[in-house]
Design a protein around this motif. Sequence first.
Motif, PDB file in Angstrom:
ATOM      1  N   ALA A   4       0.835  -1.199   0.000  1.00 43.11           N
ATOM      2  CA  ALA A   4       0.000   0.000   0.000  1.00 43.11           C
ATOM      3  C   ALA A   4       0.875   1.256   0.000  1.00 43.11           C
ATOM      4  CB  ALA A   4      -0.926   0.000   1.213  1.00 43.11           C
ATOM      5  N   LEU A   5       1.959   1.226   0.748  1.00 45.42           N
ATOM      6  CA  LEU A   5       2.878   2.358   0.782  1.00 45.42           C
ATOM      7  C   LEU A   5       3.535   2.558  -0.592  1.00 45.42           C
ATOM      8  CD1 LEU A   5       3.985   4.471   2.747  1.00 45.42           C
ATOM      9  CD2 LEU A   5       5.855   2.907   3.238  1.00 45.42           C
ATOM     10  N   GLY A   6       3.903   1.472  -1.250  1.00 47.44           N
ATOM     11  CA  GLY A   6       4.477   1.557  -2.589  1.00 47.44           C
ATOM     12  C   GLY A   6       3.499   2.145  -3.591  1.00 47.44           C
ATOM     13  N   VAL A   7       2.233   1.746  -3.498  1.00 42.82           N
ATOM     14  CA  VAL A   7       1.202   2.294  -4.384  1.00 42.82           C
ATOM     15  C   VAL A   7       1.027   3.789  -4.132  1.00 42.82           C
ATOM     16  CG1 VAL A   7      -1.277   2.227  -4.914  1.00 42.82           C
ATOM     17  CG2 VAL A   7       0.004   0.102  -4.712  1.00 42.82           C
ATOM     18  N   CYS A   8       1.069   4.196  -2.868  1.00 45.56           N
ATOM     19  CA  CYS A   8       0.951   5.629  -2.540  1.00 45.56           C
ATOM     20  C   CYS A   8       2.123   6.425  -3.125  1.00 45.56           C
ATOM     21  CB  CYS A   8       0.879   5.817  -1.026  1.00 45.56           C
ATOM     22  SG  CYS A   8      -0.668   5.258  -0.305  1.00 45.56           S
ATOM     23  N   PHE A   9       3.328   5.892  -2.991  1.00 46.52           N
ATOM     24  CA  PHE A   9       4.492   6.583  -3.550  1.00 46.52           C
ATOM     25  C   PHE A   9       4.420   6.642  -5.075  1.00 46.52           C
ATOM     26  CE2 PHE A   9       6.984   5.700   0.474  1.00 46.52           C
ATOM     27  CZ  PHE A   9       7.039   7.033   0.844  1.00 46.52           C
ATOM     28  N   LEU A  10       3.957   5.576  -5.700  1.00 46.74           N
ATOM     29  CA  LEU A  10       3.816   5.574  -7.153  1.00 46.74           C
ATOM     30  C   LEU A  10       2.765   6.592  -7.593  1.00 46.74           C
ATOM     31  CD1 LEU A  10       4.621   4.298  -9.853  1.00 46.74           C
ATOM     32  CD2 LEU A  10       2.797   2.630  -9.495  1.00 46.74           C
ATOM     33  N   ALA A  11       1.658   6.666  -6.842  1.00 48.51           N
ATOM     34  CA  ALA A  11       0.615   7.642  -7.166  1.00 48.51           C
ATOM     35  C   ALA A  11       1.134   9.065  -7.021  1.00 48.51           C
ATOM     36  CB  ALA A  11      -0.599   7.416  -6.277  1.00 48.51           C
ATOM     37  N   ALA A  12       2.025   9.294  -6.076  1.00 47.86           N
ATOM     38  CA  ALA A  12       2.601  10.631  -5.918  1.00 47.86           C
ATOM     39  C   ALA A  12       3.674  10.911  -6.973  1.00 47.86           C
ATOM     40  CB  ALA A  12       3.203  10.779  -4.514  1.00 47.86           C
ATOM     41  N   PHE A  13       4.416   9.894  -7.348  1.00 46.95           N
ATOM     42  CA  PHE A  13       5.515  10.036  -8.306  1.00 46.95           C
ATOM     43  C   PHE A  13       5.006  10.340  -9.716  1.00 46.95           C
ATOM     44  CE2 PHE A  13       8.190   7.898 -11.495  1.00 46.95           C
ATOM     45  CZ  PHE A  13       9.417   8.506 -11.260  1.00 46.95           C
ATOM     46  N   THR A  14       3.928   9.678 -10.114  1.00 45.84           N
ATOM     47  CA  THR A  14       3.442   9.767 -11.493  1.00 45.84           C
ATOM     48  C   THR A  14       3.071  11.186 -11.922  1.00 45.84           C
ATOM     49  OG1 THR A  14       2.690   7.488 -11.329  1.00 45.84           O
ATOM     50  CG2 THR A  14       1.803   8.766 -13.131  1.00 45.84           C
ATOM     51  N   PRO A  15       2.315  11.956 -11.156  1.00 45.22           N
ATOM     52  CA  PRO A  15       2.009  13.319 -11.635  1.00 45.22           C
ATOM     53  C   PRO A  15       3.155  14.313 -11.444  1.00 45.22           C
ATOM     54  CG  PRO A  15       0.809  12.873  -9.613  1.00 45.22           C
ATOM     55  CD  PRO A  15       1.514  11.603  -9.988  1.00 45.22           C
ATOM     56  N   ILE A  16       4.044  14.075 -10.494  1.00 48.11           N
ATOM     57  CA  ILE A  16       5.122  15.021 -10.215  1.00 48.11           C
ATOM     58  C   ILE A  16       6.274  14.875 -11.208  1.00 48.11           C
ATOM     59  CG2 ILE A  16       6.885  15.642  -8.509  1.00 48.11           C
ATOM     60  CD1 ILE A  16       4.853  14.888  -6.346  1.00 48.11           C
ATOM     61  N   GLU A  17       6.586  13.667 -11.594  1.00 48.15           N
ATOM     62  CA  GLU A  17       7.768  13.382 -12.408  1.00 48.15           C
ATOM     63  C   GLU A  17       7.797  14.080 -13.763  1.00 48.15           C
ATOM     64  OE1 GLU A  17      11.517  11.598 -13.043  1.00 48.15           O
ATOM     65  OE2 GLU A  17      10.363  12.097 -11.293  1.00 48.15           O
ATOM     66  N   PRO A  18       6.703  14.119 -14.534  1.00 46.31           N
ATOM     67  CA  PRO A  18       6.783  14.773 -15.855  1.00 46.31           C
ATOM     68  C   PRO A  18       7.124  16.260 -15.784  1.00 46.31           C
ATOM     69  CG  PRO A  18       4.821  13.417 -15.740  1.00 46.31           C
ATOM     70  CD  PRO A  18       5.404  13.458 -14.356  1.00 46.31           C
ATOM     71  N   GLY A  19       6.765  16.915 -14.702  1.00 45.54           N
ATOM     72  CA  GLY A  19       7.024  18.346 -14.587  1.00 45.54           C
ATOM     73  C   GLY A  19       8.383  18.686 -14.010  1.00 45.54           C
ATOM     74  N   ALA A  20       9.139  17.686 -13.606  1.00 46.23           N
ATOM     75  CA  ALA A  20      10.456  17.936 -13.016  1.00 46.23           C
ATOM     76  C   ALA A  20      11.424  18.439 -14.079  1.00 46.23           C
ATOM     77  CB  ALA A  20      10.991  16.661 -12.381  1.00 46.23           C
ATOM     78  N   PRO A  21      12.333  19.372 -13.721  1.00 45.17           N
ATOM     79  CA  PRO A  21      13.289  19.887 -14.710  1.00 45.17           C
ATOM     80  C   PRO A  21      14.244  18.803 -15.222  1.00 45.17           C
ATOM     81  CG  PRO A  21      13.704  20.830 -12.529  1.00 45.17           C
ATOM     82  CD  PRO A  21      12.465  20.011 -12.429  1.00 45.17           C
ATOM     83  N   SER A  22      14.594  17.883 -14.364  1.00 48.32           N
ATOM     84  CA  SER A  22      15.473  16.789 -14.759  1.00 48.32           C
ATOM     85  C   SER A  22      14.868  15.486 -14.229  1.00 48.32           C
ATOM     86  CB  SER A  22      16.879  17.003 -14.182  1.00 48.32           C
ATOM     87  OG  SER A  22      17.715  15.933 -14.539  1.00 48.32           O
ATOM     88  N   PRO A  23      13.938  14.883 -14.980  1.00 51.21           N
ATOM     89  CA  PRO A  23      13.221  13.709 -14.465  1.00 51.21           C
ATOM     90  C   PRO A  23      14.143  12.503 -14.267  1.00 51.21           C
ATOM     91  CG  PRO A  23      12.630  14.119 -16.743  1.00 51.21           C
ATOM     92  CD  PRO A  23      13.516  15.234 -16.317  1.00 51.21           C
ATOM     93  N   VAL A  24      13.839  11.716 -13.251  1.00 52.89           N
ATOM     94  CA  VAL A  24      14.577  10.486 -12.976  1.00 52.89           C
ATOM     95  C   VAL A  24      14.266   9.451 -14.057  1.00 52.89           C
ATOM     96  CG1 VAL A  24      14.823   8.583 -11.338  1.00 52.89           C
ATOM     97  CG2 VAL A  24      14.570  10.916 -10.509  1.00 52.89           C
ATOM     98  N   PHE A  25      13.009   9.406 -14.478  1.00 54.61           N
ATOM     99  CA  PHE A  25      12.568   8.443 -15.480  1.00 54.61           C
ATOM    100  C   PHE A  25      11.568   9.130 -16.389  1.00 54.61           C
ATOM    101  CE2 PHE A  25       9.858   4.911 -16.896  1.00 54.61           C
ATOM    102  CZ  PHE A  25      10.826   4.118 -17.461  1.00 54.61           C
ATOM    103  N   ASP A  26      11.812   9.082 -17.682  1.00 56.42           N
ATOM    104  CA  ASP A  26      10.928   9.724 -18.653  1.00 56.42           C
ATOM    105  C   ASP A  26       9.704   8.837 -18.871  1.00 56.42           C
ATOM    106  OD1 ASP A  26       9.820  11.324 -20.542  1.00 56.42           O
ATOM    107  OD2 ASP A  26      11.289  10.862 -22.110  1.00 56.42           O
ATOM    108  N   LEU A  27       8.572   9.262 -18.340  1.00 59.42           N
ATOM    109  CA  LEU A  27       7.347   8.467 -18.441  1.00 59.42           C
ATOM    110  C   LEU A  27       6.791   8.424 -19.861  1.00 59.42           C
ATOM    111  CD1 LEU A  27       5.608   9.550 -15.122  1.00 59.42           C
ATOM    112  CD2 LEU A  27       6.820   7.431 -15.594  1.00 59.42           C
ATOM    113  N   LYS A  28       7.296   9.280 -20.756  1.00 55.96           N
ATOM    114  CA  LYS A  28       6.855   9.247 -22.155  1.00 55.96           C
ATOM    115  C   LYS A  28       7.290   7.959 -22.849  1.00 55.96           C
ATOM    116  CE  LYS A  28       7.050  14.226 -22.544  1.00 55.96           C
ATOM    117  NZ  LYS A  28       7.849  15.340 -23.042  1.00 55.96           N
TER     118      LYS A  28
END
Length: 108
Positions: A4-28
């Motif tokens: 459940a904690l992993g799902v919460c972190f993934l849910a938080a990571f998904t919308p934040i990551e594309p807007g990061a100036p230097s993303p850790v992982f390109d979701l595109k």
Amino acid sequence: MSFALGVCFLAAFTPIEPGAPSPVFDLKLFRNRAFTVSSIVAVIGVPAFLGACFSMSMWGWARSSTRYPPRVGLLFLLLQGPAFVLIPIVSRLLDRVAASLVSASGSP
């Protein structure tokens, strides 16, 4: 709890990551169907393979009356041996044949 904690972190990571100036992982990358399918297969296949290795080691150890480790090692060699032979062949084949045909044939 940890799932459940992993799902919460993934849910938080998904919308934040594309807007990061230097993303850790390109979701595109997940727009590419081949990448998405191969990622799903890897996520399912790797734990399945590791589970098979663990089960094989426990089965081999329990079945061995002398508890002789090389016997269990032989089981792992039979499990992994074909991959050692096939991986170089399949990698050369991928240069000549479409990847979809190779993966559809069931090669590693």
